[in-house]
Structures are given as C-alpha cells and as structure tokens.
Design a protein around this motif. Structure first.
Motif, short mmCIF file in Angstrom:
data_model
loop_
_atom_site.label_atom_id
_atom_site.label_comp_id
_atom_site.label_asym_id
_atom_site.label_seq_id
_atom_site.Cartn_x
_atom_site.Cartn_y
_atom_site.Cartn_z
N CYS A 482 3.06 4.65 -1.13
CA CYS A 482 1.81 3.86 -1.05
C CYS A 482 1.61 3.02 -2.30
O CYS A 482 1.17 1.87 -2.23
CB CYS A 482 0.62 4.80 -0.85
N GLY A 483 1.93 3.58 -3.47
CA GLY A 483 1.80 2.84 -4.72
C GLY A 483 2.69 1.61 -4.74
O GLY A 483 2.27 0.52 -5.16
N ALA A 486 1.32 -1.03 -2.19
CA ALA A 486 0.11 -1.69 -2.68
C ALA A 486 0.45 -2.78 -3.69
O ALA A 486 -0.07 -3.90 -3.62
CB ALA A 486 -0.82 -0.65 -3.31
N THR A 549 -3.37 3.67 -7.25
CA THR A 549 -3.13 3.95 -5.83
C THR A 549 -2.39 5.26 -5.65
O THR A 549 -2.76 6.11 -4.83
CB THR A 549 -2.33 2.80 -5.19
#
Length: 566
Positions: A482-483, A486, A549
């Motif tokens: 996810c990081g 993002a 994130t």
C-alpha cells in the motif's frame, strides 16, 4: 606533457586507496562479524568520515553544484536542516535496538520483532532499491571521463562513443573498488573512506578558491545575482519559483488551504520539505538502509555510534553550502567568460569547469575528488548488498551448516556479483541519459529512486520500534505494498508509464479517452497527465507519504503473540 601531472595525481590517489584497502584485508578475521562490522572495534572518528564519504557520492559532488548553478540560490541546502533532525531521531530510536540485539544485517531486527517474512521483504526491497540507486550514481562519475575525452580530442564525441566511454569508466572504477572491498570487508571500506573524505574535502576547498579568484571576489559576483530568488536560502514554497515560460501556479479549485498545500507539495526545496520531507527521507536512508547503518554498527558502542551519526549531520550543512556556492559561482564565472562549449546538462557543468579552467595537477586533484566520492559510496553499497544478501538469504536457506570460512567466501563472491550488476545499471543509466535529450537533473533521479520504496521500509521499522502489539506478517506485507502504491499514484508514476508504452495502439488510446472522460486522467499536449483533483508530490515528499501510509495500514493489524518491542 600537459596532462602528465593530472595523471600522476590520479595514479597516486588510486595507489594509496587500493594500498590501504588491501592492507586492511590482512587484519580481517575469518568470520562474518569481523568482515561485515569489524567486530565493532573501529574508532568513531573513522566511522564519522565513512558516513560522510558514503553519503557524498558523485551525484552530490557534481549534482549539488548543478542545483546551485540551475537555481542560483541555496534552497537545496535547506534539506540539510531536516537531515540533522532525522539523525538525532535515528541516534536515539534506532541504534540502541540494533546494538542490543547484536545484529549484522539490520533486517534481523524485523525478524525478531515480527517474523521471517517481514525480514525477507524488507531486505529484498533494500537490495533492489540500493542496486538501482547506487548504479545510477555510477553514471555520474563517468561524466568527467567523457568530458575529459572530448577535451583531449578537441571535439565532441558521438552518442555511441560517449556510451562506450561511460561503460569503460564505470567498469574501471567498479573493478578497482571491488578489489579492496571484497578483500578487506568493512575495515577496508571505512579506512579508504577516511582517505576519500580527505581528498574530497581538499578538492572542494580548492574549487571554491579557484572560482572565488576567477570571478574577482564576492563584490563582482553579486552584480550577476540580482534576481528575485538569487541567493535565497529559505523558501516557504507558497508559489512556484519563476522559470522561463512558467506562470505562477494558481490555487487548486479556488480553495486557498488546499491550494497552498498543493503548491508546497509540488515544490522540491522549501522549508517544509526541510522540516518534514527531508526528515523522513534521512530517517529512511540512515535508519533502515543497510548501506548506511552498517558502518554505524562498526563503532565500539551505541554512544560512539550516535556521536558519529549526529556530527555527520552537522558537517553536512557547511558541506552542502559549499557545493551550492560552487554552483552559483560557476554560473557567475560563465556569465563573465562566455563559453559556447558549456554543456547543456547542469550535472556536467562542474566537471566541465574542472577540466577546462583548472591548471594541470590541480585538475587531477579535482578528478580524484570525483573518483573519491564515487568509490566511497560504491564500496559502501557493495559491502552492504553482499552482507544483506548473505545474512538474510544465502546463509539461512543454503548454508545453515556451513562454517564461517564458507560464509565469508559467500560474502566475497556476492560482492563481485553485485559489482557486475551495479556496473550494468550505471551503463544503462548512461544510455538513457545520452539518448534522452531532455533527461531530468541528476539529484531528483537519485533521490527519487529511494522515494518509491523506502517509505515502506521506514513505516515497518517505526511500527516495530514504537509499538509492541501492532503489526503481523501478513499485515506488514499488505502495508508495504500500500505504501508503494500510494507514492506511485501521488508521484504520477502510472501516467508516466502510460506515456512510455501507449504508442499508436487503438485499444490503448481508446481506453485513455474513456479514462479521461471519467476524470481519472487528462490528455493534454499529446501526453497523459494526472487529473487536476489529484495532488502531485515532488521527490522529497515521497518517503514521508509512503511511511505514513505503511505505518497506518500495518498498525490496523494487531499481533496476538507480541515478541520484541524495543
């Protein structure tokens, strides 16, 4: 004969560095702990010099003056403020757990805290990112070799010739550095870094002296620096710096607060990037990167390690000011002495000045300074890559019953393999730059590579260091992905990739039209661009966005059997 003194200076530099490196190999014990962290017996002063030499690569030596030349101010130096703040945080949050758990690869800490999967994922991210970032830096060092070739032959080289020269320069520097790094391990790296830091310092001081004399002092120089943003040190970032053909950016959607945030995030060098973006970036590079942390772990104890780390940040401020001033003075010099042969690429300007304006001997010293920064950061990367790969993958899965002699040999051979890979990346980078006339400045390239992945690393490390019951193996992997996603979206990476591959395909272009109609992108000037409602961030902000994130997602997963929480 006019180049004999230059050749002598360069040869003397190589002889001393390789001699010291090989001499260090005699003190190497036949175990991984000695080879990789010097049995934690190195003096803090040597560790300090090694940190400075490792972080001041050729990308900094040539790229930072390129930023000063391009911007004609010191706004790039603002980032050094954040690096000091970040080093203090790393010194008192990260280093003690690494020492207490007696790790060689810092990703061992993640296994103790979370498990094997998190350790392997973090180590893999480091290996790939470090390989790309350090390989890219190798290209920069070869810039001066190419320009030197053109100066000697009195004519510009063709693109094919430039590529071959880049490749040969990269291979020679990599091969020489690999010899003493593979032989002597971390001791060779640290003690040669001490020499390289001294050579670099001497080169910078002489360059400043030559430029100061060449422009006739500050009073004369100041006459050419009267623009609104010339010599500026701090920038709030509330409006874009003026550039030819670019108007001041208006606030997004007419909303003053969101608009101001959008403009700040879209600027590279502001006080906000210094106090926020640069802090997160340096925490990642100096707290979660095996490359940098490994030399900190060679100090005798955590107190000496902290001292070396924090002092390196303090020294960074005058060093970056010096590089920025060099770039500004080069701009003034060539305003006074017009030169039609001046390179168009900013990162080549300082190298051009060294080759064409300095006397024989001194020119060789400055070339040695460029090579010193390259070999210092390269030896660091080679040792860290080999150590991380061997400790995190080779030994646990392929050499559990092997003795230390076999493991050390594996580290050596890994060093050679990574050297080949780094040289390949450096050559490919040169090819891309050569055949891409409008290639971007080198500092954003080098720092931007870290931005996509190191936020994920930092987020997981911070979770492990600041919580005891948060984070699971599955949750950490999801959070790291996810990081990355993002940061990719906020940086506009998906749209850049679409532009790179779309070609003339009807299906792809038809899909682009549909996406543009839906508001997920816009199509302007023949290029796909992010939609207006999506805030775009510049490279200093990437690690911060990725960290926040990753941390937020990983925190949502609660550990049922917490382990270490130091």
């Amino acid at each position: 004969m006019q180049y004999s003194w230059d050749a002598l200076a360069i040869f003397a530099y190589f002889a001393v560095v390789i001699g010291v490196g090989l001499a260090s190999a005699r003190k190497r014990g036949d175990n991984v702990r000695e080879f990789s962290v010097g049995s934690r017996q190195l003096p803090w002063g040597a560790v300090l010099a090694s940190i400075i030499a490792a972080e001041l690569s050729a990308a900094t030596f040539l790229g930072a003056p390129g930023e000063g030349y391009h911007l004609r101010n010191f706004t790039y130096v603002q980032l050094a403020i954040g690096t000091v703040i970040a080093r203090i945080i790393v010194a008192y949050l990260f280093i003690r757990p690494f020492y207490d758990n007696n790790v060689v690869s810092i990703y061992e800490f993640l296994q103790i805290r979370f498990g094997v999967a998190t350790r392997n994922a973090a180590s893999a991210v480091f290996l790939v990112t470090r390989l790309l970032a350090s390989g890219t830096r190798l290209y920069v060092a070869a810039v001066i070799v190419v320009l030197g070739y053109e100066m000697v032959h009195g004519a510009g080289a063709t693109n094919e010739e430039r590529l071959w020269i880049y490749a040969c320069g990269v291979l020679v520097v990599t091969a020489l550095t690999t010899v003493y790094t593979a032989a002597g391990g971390i001791r060779a790296v640290v003690w040669t870094d001490v020499i390289q830091a001294a050579v670099m310092g001497g080169a910078v001081i002489y360059a400043l002296y030559s430029l100061w004399y060449g422009v006739g002092g500050w009073e004369n120089a100041h006459k050419y620096l009267t623009g609104e943003n010339d010599l500026k040190i701090f920038d709030t970032g509330l409006k874009l710096p003026p550039e030819p053909g670019v108007q001041e950016q208006t606030f997004a959607n007419g909303h003053p607060i969101l608009g101001r945030i959008s403009v700040i995030l879209g600027n590279e060098y502001t006080i906000w990037t210094a106090l926020l973006g640069s802090v997160f970036t340096t925490m990642a590079t100096h707290g979660t990167d095996q490359d940098m942390v490994q030399r900190m772990l060679t100090a005798k104890d955590r107190h000496k390690s902290r001292l070396a780390l924090i002092l390196s940040g303090v020294i960074d401020i005058p060093v970056n000011l010096a590089f920025g001033l060099i770039g500004i003075l080069i701009f003034v010099f060539y305003q006074m002495h017009h030169d039609p042969g001046l390179p168009a690429k900013n990162n080549e300007v300082f190298a051009y000045f060294i080759l064409h304006q300095l006397p024989a001997g001194a020119r060789g010293l400055l070339i040695a300074g460029v090579l010193a920064t390259t070999m210092g950061s390269l030896s660091t990367a080679l040792n860290a890559l080999a150590t991380s790969f061997t400790q995190d993958f080779w030994e646990p899965y392929f050499a559990r019953k092997k003795d230390q002699h076999h493991v050390v040999n594996a580290v050596r051979w890994s060093t050679v393999v990574f050297a080949v890979l780094l040289a390949a990346v450096g050559t490919i980078t040169a090819a891309v730059v050569i055949y891409t006339p409008n290639s971007p400045r080198i500092i954003p390239i080098v720092l931007g590579i870290f931005g996509y992945t190191y936020g994920s690393l930092l987020g997981i490390f911070l979770l492990g260091l600041t919580t005891k019951t948060r984070g699971t193996e599955r949750g950490n992997l999801i959070a790291m992905v996810c990081g990355f996603i993002a940061v990719a979206i906020w940086s506009g990476l998906p749209w850049d990739l679409i532009n790179a591959v779309r070609g003339q395909s009807y299906d792809i272009n038809h899909t682009i039209i549909l996406l543009a109609q839906s508001g997920l992108l816009k199509f302007s000037g023949g290029y796909v661009q992010p939609p207006d409602w999506l805030v775009q961030i510049e490279f200093p902000w990437r690690v911060m966005f990725g960290t926040l994130t990753t941390y937020a997602v990983a925190w949502c997963f609660r550990s049922t059997s917490p382990t270490l929480g130091k």
